[in-house]
Design a protein around this motif. Structure first.
Motif, PDB file in Angstrom:
ATOM      1  N   LEU A 361       1.024  -1.168   0.062  1.00 35.70           N
ATOM      2  CA  LEU A 361       0.120   0.042   0.031  1.00 35.70           C
ATOM      3  C   LEU A 361       0.952   1.252  -0.065  1.00 35.70           C
ATOM      4  O   LEU A 361       0.362   2.167  -0.744  1.00 35.70           O
ATOM      5  N   ALA A 366      -2.016  -1.551  -4.982  1.00 36.67           N
ATOM      6  CA  ALA A 366      -3.269  -1.642  -4.336  1.00 36.67           C
ATOM      7  C   ALA A 366      -3.653  -3.261  -4.713  1.00 36.67           C
ATOM      8  O   ALA A 366      -4.146  -4.262  -4.010  1.00 36.67           O
ATOM      9  N   LYS A 367      -3.385  -3.914  -5.913  1.00 33.40           N
ATOM     10  CA  LYS A 367      -3.665  -4.997  -6.535  1.00 33.40           C
ATOM     11  C   LYS A 367      -3.074  -5.839  -5.750  1.00 33.40           C
ATOM     12  O   LYS A 367      -3.488  -7.115  -5.434  1.00 33.40           O
ATOM     13  N   CYS A 369      -1.463  -5.499  -2.845  1.00 33.27           N
ATOM     14  CA  CYS A 369      -2.082  -5.662  -1.497  1.00 33.27           C
ATOM     15  C   CYS A 369      -3.391  -6.519  -1.216  1.00 33.27           C
ATOM     16  O   CYS A 369      -3.283  -7.351  -0.364  1.00 33.27           O
ATOM     17  N   TYR A 413      -6.033  -0.340   3.817  1.00 36.06           N
ATOM     18  CA  TYR A 413      -6.427  -0.682   2.466  1.00 36.06           C
ATOM     19  C   TYR A 413      -7.830   0.153   2.184  1.00 36.06           C
ATOM     20  O   TYR A 413      -8.117   0.893   1.355  1.00 36.06           O
ATOM     21  N   TYR A 417      -9.021   3.353  -0.059  1.00 36.94           N
ATOM     22  CA  TYR A 417      -9.462   3.250  -1.406  1.00 36.94           C
ATOM     23  C   TYR A 417     -11.136   2.851  -1.121  1.00 36.94           C
ATOM     24  O   TYR A 417     -11.660   2.849  -1.969  1.00 36.94           O
ATOM     25  N   GLU A 424      -7.587  -0.889  -7.609  1.00 38.21           N
ATOM     26  CA  GLU A 424      -6.537  -1.814  -7.646  1.00 38.21           C
ATOM     27  C   GLU A 424      -5.394  -1.270  -8.250  1.00 38.21           C
ATOM     28  O   GLU A 424      -4.104  -1.850  -8.013  1.00 38.21           O
ATOM     29  N   GLY A 426      -4.085   1.774  -7.850  1.00 38.07           N
ATOM     30  CA  GLY A 426      -3.293   2.675  -6.887  1.00 38.07           C
ATOM     31  C   GLY A 426      -3.135   4.031  -7.591  1.00 38.07           C
ATOM     32  O   GLY A 426      -2.233   4.767  -7.260  1.00 38.07           O
TER      33      GLY A 426
END
Length: 548
Positions: A361, A366-367, A369, A413, A417, A424, A426
């Motif tokens: 993160l 994000a994906k 994570c 997370y 988001y 994802e 980010g």
């Protein structure tokens, strides 16, 4: 004030007014979204902590009742010896047995979070795991109960009470038999505790050894029993803990009884009391611990091996301690130790995945994570919970650390988001600022797990604030400050907190203070129009590392 408290005719206490006024003032200092978030967090956590506190208070009250019942039984036993009337003792023992069985069958006396979630408002009946940890110190009182039963059984029968004795068994509502004490409570109370009680009784009986002809035989039988118990406990691989420390003290009970026998023998020889002198006619070859064991190299004839086996079987039948049952406890203890080692090793994988999710993160991945958090969830649901279903006492420690780390990553997370499934990549650097409530997290958590992760979240928010501050993103810094302040207010307003969470409140306060300094510097940069502004105060978040 009457409109604030419509259900009370009289004015509420000043302390309640101060708390309400303080909470209103604090919530008004936040933005509307943060104030709503703070109110939601406070309301839900207050209800859950109140529920847990009520359970602990009920269990603590029951622990006091058990202690009082045990003391009354001890007093009745002393009275029965002096008056030769056991009616009062029988009545007190019946009351104690009834109270113990009510405690074992009451779900509120256990921490049953492994198998069941919080009871519903309709009061649905929940099932308690036989190995579920007891609340409010009840476990120590159950150990004292086993110690009391074993001691008085030895005084009347001269042998050790087995773990499957009728006084230790209970019939559940579905007709099945279960033990009311755990293996640890039996070893700590009926074995180790009994040794110390026999040592004290031996010293007491030795004072009247001249006038009491049964004193020396009793002390010798007590010495033999303690020696046999110590010999059996020596086969256990106790790990560091309360039971190991209790076991280490058992040898002193044996030493006390042997010293008493030696001193009685010397005193009897000097004073001319032949009944106190220990000789070959009234001693059993120095006790079981001093008997010679047959080595494998000495076994030459198979018939001799059969004779040895028959002698061992006869010795086991005539032994004053239940060797077979104690060996079964040892096997179960070894199996639980293997489960513990397996859980600790598996927890490393889950905790590593959760930590790497947080690092992802900070890198804006994000994906990755989301994938790591899913791996952590699968590790908990597919691997760790299977172990906990068999041994719920492993719920705390390494497993709790995994859940706390997972909660921190999941909260961070969502704070960044929100519920956007398309986030994802980010790319969006503006955080959403949403904080998940405990009921919105897919895993079954205790309040200690959630609050620990919530407090740790402020550290990650602080690191994100520093990164956004270098990009002159004042709005993001303000959101970080409001979010951390909301969490800090929530934790402070809850009052009594779990022990591990209390230690983190100070760190949350320091995080809020550092974020206030970062936000102040952002304002000074905006006012002065400069690219840099030094306030003279160093702002540093421990272990902060962000890859650009």
């Amino acid at each position: 004030s009457d409109s604030l408290f419509p259900h009370h005719r009289r004015r509420p206490p000043p302390c309640m007014l101060r708390i309400f006024q303080t909470s209103t003032r604090l919530s008004s200092s936040l933005s509307p979204n943060m104030a709503q978030l703070w109110n939601q967090l406070t309301t839900q956590l207050e209800d859950k902590i109140k529920f847990e506190e009520d359970r602990h208070q009920k269990a603590t009250k029951r622990s006091w009742q058990l202690n009082a019942a045990l003391v009354r039984c001890e007093m009745a036993h002393e009275l029965s010896i002096s008056s030769n009337n056991g009616d009062m003792l029988s009545e007190e023992e019946a009351n104690l047995d009834k109270l113990v069985r009510e405690t074992v069958l009451c779900p509120e006396m256990f921490n049953n979070i492994v198998n069941e979630s919080m009871p519903t408002a309709q009061g649905e009946e929940i099932k308690v795991h036989p190995r579920a940890p007891r609340l409010g110190g009840i476990g120590s009182k159950m150990e004292d109960y086993a110690r009391f039963k074993a001691f008085h059984h030895f005084l009347s029968e001269g042998n050790l009470l087995p773990p499957d004795a009728p006084c230790f068994m209970i019939t559940t509502e579905n007709g099945t038999q279960r033990n009311i004490i755990t293996d640890e409570e039996y070893l700590g109370g009926a074995c180790i505790g009994l040794c110390h009680d026999l040592a004290k009784m031996g010293v007491s009986r030795a004072s009247d050894a001249v006038s009491d002809p049964t004193a020396v035989p009793f002390i010798k039988s007590a010495r033999d029993a303690v020696s046999l118990i110590l010999e059996e406990l020596l086969q256990f691989d106790f790990r560091n803990g309360p039971l190991r420390r209790k076991y280490d003290s058992t040898k002193y009970a044996l030493k006390t009884l042997e010293t008493v026998l030696y001193e009685l023998s010397v005193a009897g020889g000097v004073g001319g009391h032949d009944g106190l002198v220990i000789n070959d006619s009234n001693v059993d070859d120095g006790g079981p611990m001093k008997k010679m064991k047959i080595d494998e190299k000495d076994k030459k004839d198979p018939s001799e091996e059969e004779d040895v086996a028959m002698e061992e079987g006869e010795e086991e039948e005539s032994s004053p301690i239940p060797r077979k049952e104690i060996n079964a406890i040892r096997e179960r203890t070894d199996h639980r130790d293997k489960l513990r080692e397996s859980l600790i090793k598996t927890c490393r994988d889950g905790q590593k995945a959760a930590k790497q999710a947080i690092f992802a993160l900070h890198r804006g991945d994000a994906k990755r994570c989301a994938e790591l958090l899913t791996d952590c969830e699968n590790c908990v649901n597919n691997d760790l919970l299977k172990i906990l279903d068999e041994e719920p006492t492993l719920r705390h420690g390494s497993f709790a650390g995994v859940l706390e780390e997972y909660v921190e990553g999941k909260l961070f997370y969502t704070w960044l988001y929100g519920d956007d499934e398309n986030a994802e990549n980010g790319a969006n650097q503006q955080a959403v600022g949403k904080i998940l409530l405990a009921d919105e997290i897919p895993l079954n958590l205790s309040m200690e797990d959630y609050l620990g992760g919530l407090c740790d979240l402020t550290g990650e928010i602080g690191r994100f604030a520093v990164a956004r501050g270098t990009a002159r993103d004042k709005d993001s810094v303000k959101l970080c400050l409001d979010s951390s302040k909301s969490i800090y207010m929530t934790v402070k307003m809850l009052g009594k907190l779990p022990r591990n969470v209390t230690k983190k409140v100070g760190m949350v306060a320091k995080t809020v203070e550092k974020l206030e300094r970062v936000f102040y510097e952002q304002n000074m940069l905006e006012i002065t129009g400069r690219k840099e502004f030094a306030s003279g105060v160093e702002v540093k978040f421990d272990h902060f590392a962000v890859e650009n």
